[in-house]
Design a protein around this motif. Sequence first.
Motif: not given
Length: 132
Positions: A47-56, A71-74, A99-101, A117-119
């Motif tokens: 639970h240290k990273a997550y994604t969401f979005g839209k598809t069409f 979380k920024v850094g690391g 944060k990214a898109t 995934c994270w790390a």
Amino acid sequence: MRKTLAAVTLAGSMAVTALALTPAAQAATHSASTTTVSWGKFFSSDHKAYTFGKTFNHGGAVHTTWYGVDKVGGKKGWVWFEYYKNGSWHRFNHSWDGKATGSWKGHGIKKIYTFTCWAGKFDNCGKKYRIY
């Protein structure tokens, strides 16, 4: 004479009604062909990273826009996409810090799955979800 006038008036009224309905019918047809699916929040297993979005799907191409948060850094967050096209599976990933898109599209895609995934590319990966 009255019958002719009534027939002309009726025909004119029907023509105006048909013209008034034509743009609405076209708009309804156009909007029905592009259905947008919003997906996420899909977390990494820790639970240290997550994604969401839209598809069409539009014009025969499947478009996906995604957003990633951690979380920024690391260590970085990673989003994976697996898609089925032309009888075989393909996969790719993107990493981010903070944060990214991003967005991508492809023609002939039948199915898309994603996970976060994270790390590391294969570390702390969350559940796989079908988004298209």
